[in-house]
Design an enzyme around this catalytic site. Structure first.
Site, mmCIF file in Angstrom:
data_model
loop_
_atom_site.group_PDB
_atom_site.id
_atom_site.type_symbol
_atom_site.label_atom_id
_atom_site.label_comp_id
_atom_site.label_asym_id
_atom_site.label_seq_id
_atom_site.Cartn_x
_atom_site.Cartn_y
_atom_site.Cartn_z
ATOM 1 N N HIS A 175 0.809 -1.215 0.000
ATOM 2 C CA HIS A 175 0.000 0.000 0.000
ATOM 3 C C HIS A 175 0.848 1.275 0.000
ATOM 4 C CE1 HIS A 175 -3.774 2.112 0.625
ATOM 5 N NE2 HIS A 175 -3.310 2.708 1.705
ATOM 6 N N PHE A 176 1.904 1.304 0.790
ATOM 7 C CA PHE A 176 2.761 2.487 0.893
ATOM 8 C C PHE A 176 4.034 2.264 0.084
ATOM 9 C CE2 PHE A 176 0.137 3.141 4.738
ATOM 10 C CZ PHE A 176 -0.299 4.434 4.475
#
Length: 289
Positions: free
Chosen positions: A266-267
């Site tokens: 996600h990051f």
């Protein structure tokens, strides 16, 4: 040559808005809009990679980071309101046109700006920032949408679970082949800010407003078709919140969209900073103003 990153606070509609700024204000502007549950801290390494060429601004949304956090009963926590404050900051800083980088919550804020004032957005870089229901990973979203559809103590429990240390750490580490690349400072800082008294009510209010983002998608897709805005997707392919189908979906209305899937979660900036920065610089140089 090192580039200084300035940490500033401006007052917008009576609220203190913290933002990071670097680069020549006369250069083309790139606005970086963060996701949940983080802040402009997620761009701490990206900003210097861009600021030798661009004027870079990365604000903390109201209720996040070092910006003001009025209580949920004192501020209308909605994505419309977060957008209003972001626009207010850009207006205050005299930023008329800009490219935008969006991740997670940053996407619906940028989509609102683009729909309201399409002439302001010169290009879009999306990193796991959805504009379609494609890519909504069912296992993550089912519980949240059950809460938004019918907020009760029973449906609130899974939503609250998304605010726990285990859930925040998972967002950073899930789908990352080499987890040692992700600094524990990330989820530790996010958790400290989430744990401020009253912030749970802020986040739950924004959760309940999330369906307004999905309702906006048809207007967003029309904006894409009508403007043909240049778009680059640099996407963590292993994200179990916004899956890779969300990246590919942009080509439905923007056939020229550039899509790059990365072996991370996600990051993605935590593990693929150099690749993302390089692709951004190449993309922005080609699409220009």
């Amino acid at each position: 040559m090192s580039v200084a990153v300035h940490h500033r606070t401006a007052t917008v509609d009576g609220l203190d808005v913290f933002y990071r700024e670097a680069g020549d204000p006369q250069a083309p502007t790139v606005v970086l809009l963060h996701g949940f549950p983080t802040s402009s801290h997620m761009f701490r390494h990206l900003i210097p990679k861009l600021a030798d060429t661009y004027h870079v601004i990365a604000p903390d949304m109201i209720g996040f980071g070092l910006s003001a956090m009025p209580g949920a009963d004192a501020f209308d926590y909605s994505f419309d309101s977060l957008t209003d404050v972001t626009v207010g900051l850009l207006d205050l800083l005299g930023v008329a046109r800009f490219a935008v980088y969006v991740q997670d919550y940053g996407a619906p804020v940028a989509w609102r700006i683009a729909i309201r004032t399409p002439h302001r957005v010169t290009a879009i870089v999306t990193q796991n920032g959805n504009g379609y229901t494609d890519g909504f990973v069912k296992e993550f979203w089912d519980g949240l949408f059950a809460y938004t559809d019918d907020p009760t103590p029973e449906t609130e429990a899974p939503a609250r679970a998304a605010l726990t240390p285990e859930a925040i750490r998972w967002q950073y580490l899930n789908g990352v082949p080499d987890q040692s690349l992700v600094s524990p400072d990330t989820w530790t800082l996010d958790q400290a800010l989430l744990d401020r008294p009253g912030n749970d009510a802020v986040q739950l209010t924004l959760f309940r407003d999330y369906p307004t983002n999905v309702a906006l998608y048809p207007r967003l897709h029309a904006y894409f078709r009508e403007t043909g805005v240049p778009l680059l997707a640099v996407w963590g392919a292993n994200d179990e919140i916004f899956g890779p189908e969300g990246a590919h979906a942009f080509r439905r209305d923007l056939p020229g969209a550039e899509i790059h899937l990365l072996d991370t979660g996600h990051f993605a900036l935590e593990t693929h900073l150099e690749e993302i920065a390089g692709r951004m610089r190449d993309f922005l140089a080609r699409v220009g103003e």
